[in-house]
Scaffold this active site. Structure first.
Site, PDB file in Angstrom:
ATOM      1  N   LYS A  62       7.218 -28.083 -45.091  1.00 43.82           N
ATOM      2  CA  LYS A  62       7.239 -26.660 -45.418  1.00 43.82           C
ATOM      3  C   LYS A  62       8.512 -26.070 -44.816  1.00 43.82           C
ATOM      4  O   LYS A  62       8.695 -26.081 -43.600  1.00 43.82           O
ATOM      5  CB  LYS A  62       5.988 -25.999 -44.836  1.00 43.82           C
ATOM      6  CG  LYS A  62       5.701 -24.597 -45.315  1.00 43.82           C
ATOM      7  CD  LYS A  62       4.327 -24.188 -44.785  1.00 43.82           C
ATOM      8  CE  LYS A  62       3.948 -22.784 -45.167  1.00 43.82           C
ATOM      9  NZ  LYS A  62       2.614 -22.424 -44.621  1.00 43.82           N
ATOM     10  N   GLY A  71       8.281 -19.475 -48.155  1.00 43.50           N
ATOM     11  CA  GLY A  71       9.319 -20.479 -48.275  1.00 43.50           C
ATOM     12  C   GLY A  71       9.014 -21.475 -49.369  1.00 43.50           C
ATOM     13  O   GLY A  71       8.490 -21.119 -50.430  1.00 43.50           O
ATOM     14  N   GLU A  72       9.309 -22.747 -49.093  1.00 40.83           N
ATOM     15  CA  GLU A  72       9.199 -23.792 -50.104  1.00 40.83           C
ATOM     16  C   GLU A  72       8.554 -25.030 -49.487  1.00 40.83           C
ATOM     17  O   GLU A  72       8.773 -25.340 -48.318  1.00 40.83           O
ATOM     18  CB  GLU A  72      10.603 -24.116 -50.626  1.00 40.83           C
ATOM     19  CG  GLU A  72      10.634 -24.987 -51.856  1.00 40.83           C
ATOM     20  CD  GLU A  72      12.050 -25.084 -52.431  1.00 40.83           C
ATOM     21  OE1 GLU A  72      12.210 -25.713 -53.488  1.00 40.83           O
ATOM     22  OE2 GLU A  72      12.986 -24.531 -51.814  1.00 40.83           O
ATOM     23  N   VAL A  73       7.755 -25.745 -50.282  1.00 42.49           N
ATOM     24  CA  VAL A  73       7.117 -26.979 -49.827  1.00 42.49           C
ATOM     25  C   VAL A  73       7.743 -28.158 -50.563  1.00 42.49           C
ATOM     26  O   VAL A  73       7.873 -28.143 -51.789  1.00 42.49           O
ATOM     27  CB  VAL A  73       5.599 -26.957 -50.070  1.00 42.49           C
ATOM     28  CG1 VAL A  73       4.972 -28.293 -49.649  1.00 42.49           C
ATOM     29  CG2 VAL A  73       4.950 -25.813 -49.301  1.00 42.49           C
ATOM     30  N   ARG A 126       5.694 -17.000 -50.801  1.00 42.42           N
ATOM     31  CA  ARG A 126       6.419 -15.886 -50.188  1.00 42.42           C
ATOM     32  C   ARG A 126       6.999 -16.262 -48.838  1.00 42.42           C
ATOM     33  O   ARG A 126       7.886 -15.593 -48.317  1.00 42.42           O
ATOM     34  CB  ARG A 126       5.485 -14.695 -50.037  1.00 42.42           C
ATOM     35  CG  ARG A 126       4.278 -14.961 -49.176  1.00 42.42           C
ATOM     36  CD  ARG A 126       3.313 -13.790 -49.217  1.00 42.42           C
ATOM     37  NE  ARG A 126       2.078 -14.094 -48.519  1.00 42.42           N
ATOM     38  CZ  ARG A 126       1.034 -13.293 -48.504  1.00 42.42           C
ATOM     39  NH1 ARG A 126       1.082 -12.155 -49.163  1.00 42.42           N
ATOM     40  NH2 ARG A 126      -0.073 -13.621 -47.864  1.00 42.42           N
ATOM     41  N   ASP A 141      -6.211 -15.274 -43.914  1.00 40.58           N
ATOM     42  CA  ASP A 141      -5.654 -15.377 -45.270  1.00 40.58           C
ATOM     43  C   ASP A 141      -6.352 -16.497 -46.040  1.00 40.58           C
ATOM     44  O   ASP A 141      -5.701 -17.317 -46.692  1.00 40.58           O
ATOM     45  CB  ASP A 141      -4.142 -15.620 -45.216  1.00 40.58           C
ATOM     46  CG  ASP A 141      -3.447 -15.276 -46.530  1.00 40.58           C
ATOM     47  OD1 ASP A 141      -4.079 -14.615 -47.380  1.00 40.58           O
ATOM     48  OD2 ASP A 141      -2.284 -15.673 -46.714  1.00 40.58           O
TER      49      ASP A 141
END
Length: 487
Positions: free
Chosen positions: A212, A197-199, A195, A313
């Site tokens: 990241k 972004g992208e790795v 949620r 988290d």
């Protein structure tokens, strides 16, 4: 005329090509665009060079890079141009860099040097003469003392490496070097999305790193995670190693990057779905996770001390599995710090609230005291209990090691795959349900030890829950006693 299959575009530059290949081509989605971008960057020797990248853009603005002016091909901002009229159309594009800032002559009379005969000029000349005289005297004295001896030559400047990121206080590479690293990264392939972004798997100086890339809407998460990672004394073997952070862009597209160590085994969530643990592997993982959390929760006093930090988290997707079987805690976009000097909780201005499935009862009931830092730590411990439960399900018991449960998320039998806040409140708070503990766990070590610990971690009353340090000491004592028995 647009091709229904999408445009074929020239693809150059590691950040623009899906596979990192240079001088290749890529195919856009139908309605997409080709682009060329240029920017001035520093090479590994610190010189300014022109960096050109080219590739494909999706039809919307949610792609890896954005060209907000793509609908008007002849009115692009300087630094990037897009086109969509034919295949390989971006080969003819030559975007311009922004104009350099005004020089000293344009700054007005206040920045001009003083006149040659002014008192300021005379004083400057006198100081220069005095400085030269003092320097000459020092050189003469030094030459006499050396008496013909020549000191060894200084070592040649060394380019930074990943090893430098783990030295010192543990807050990554120096800030100026971080910006150079971010511009030298070569993207290889996308290895995960979330949620935030992208790795990406990437390479820097031949070594694998993880990058990241945050969505533009997640700027607060990027800023908070960067801030937490750069905390003094943050580095620990069971916390994901931080290397660098930077923001790249030309004004029309922006990338917020966080560069860390890369662990090919992926997250604990993915790892447990395919791997069955033995007792040793289970205890190695459990001890490493609680060790990382204990270091995070600990405050270290002194001039270069570390504040206590709560994660907020904790879940199996935010824990990575290292090659040696240990784990490292990641994703600090929601973390909070305790400022002991002011007795305040430093809460980031972030709209994210954590993962509903792992939320503690007091969070679901909206009774958590945000001014009490201990409340955040006890909420972390509740989440830790659920992660231990996930691990124990995948630990085999029995003479032939045939008894093991399939991987499952906590409360999988009580709530939908994507539970709402109300779903979790009804199960965890209203009914007081906790994940079931199979009978085989209580009849076999170390599952029995971990089952007792997790029950104390997810207790409904927060002050009753164990601390991370207490769990760590219990597991350390168990490992020591087990080793003694084997000997």
């Amino acid at each position: 005329m647009r091709l229904s299959r999408g445009l074929e575009c020239e693809c150059a530059g590691g950040a623009a090509c899906p596979d990192g290949a240079a001088n290749g081509t890529c195919l856009t989605q139908p309605g997409g665009y080709c682009f060329v971008a240029v920017e001035e960057v520093l090479d590994e020797n610190g010189y300014i060079v022109l960096d050109r990248s080219a590739g494909c853009l999706p039809p919307d603005e949610s792609g890896f890079m954005q060209c907000k002016s793509a609908q008007v091909p002849h009115q692009h901002p300087k630094g990037i141009e897009c086109c969509s009229d034919r295949d390989l159309c971006n080969q003819r594009l030559s975007p311009l860099l922004p104009a350099p800032p005004a020089g000293p002559d344009d700054a007005g009379p206040a920045l001009r040097p003083p006149a040659a005969g002014s008192p300021a000029a005379l004083l400057a000349a006198a100081l220069c003469v005095a400085l030269l005289a003092a320097l000459g005297a020092c050189l003469l004295l030094l030459r006499r003392r050396r008496a013909g001896k020549r000191p060894p030559s200084p070592p040649a400047p060394r380019a930074p490496t990943l090893a430098d990121a783990s030295s010192g206080s543990g807050s990554g590479l120096p800030l100026l070097v971080q910006r150079t690293v971010a511009k030298q990264i070569q993207m290889v392939e996308s290895v995960g999305k979330g949620r935030y972004g992208e790795v990406w798997l990437a390479r820097w100086r031949g070594e694998k790193v993880a990058v990241k890339v945050f969505f533009t809407t997640e700027e607060a998460s990027w800023f908070r995670e960067t801030e937490i990672y750069q905390t003094v004394l943050m580095r620990h073997e069971n916390i994901l190693g931080f290397i660098a952070a930077d923001i790249k862009g030309t004004g029309s597209w922006t990338q917020m990057l966080l560069i860390t160590d890369y662990h090919e085994n992926g997250s604990l969530h993915d790892y447990l779905q395919t791997v069955v643990l033995d007792a040793h592997a289970l205890m190695t993982m459990a001890y490493s996770v609680v060790s990382g959390l204990a270091h995070l929760h600990m405050d270290i006093f002194g001039t270069s001390g570390k504040p206590a930090i709560a994660h907020r988290d904790i879940k199996s997707k935010n824990i990575l599995v290292k090659r040696d079987g240990q784990c490292a805690i990641a994703d600090f976009g929601l973390a909070v710090r305790y400022v002991a000097e002011r007795n305040e909780v430093d809460i980031a201005p972030n709209t994210r609230v954590g993962t509903r499935r792992y939320m503690a009862p007091e969070v679901l009931a909206e009774r958590l005291d945000g001014a009490n830092f201990e409340a955040f730590k006890t909420a972390d411990m509740y989440s830790l209990g659920l992660v231990l439960w996930e691990m124990c399900r995948r630990c085999a018991t029995g003479d032939k090691a045939q008894h093991v449960e399939a991987y499952a998320l906590p409360y999988h039998e009580f709530v939908p795959p994507d539970p709402s806040f109300e779903d979790m409140h009804a199960v965890v708070v209203a009914k007081g349900i906790r994940p079931p503990v199979p009978a085989r766990w209580r009849a076999s070590e170390p599952l029995a030890t971990l089952a007792a610990l997790m029950a104390e971690c997810w207790h409904a009353n927060p002050p009753v829950r164990l601390t991370a340090l207490r769990v760590k000491k219990t597991l350390a004592r168990y490992n020591t006693e087990t080793t003694v028995k084997l000997v």
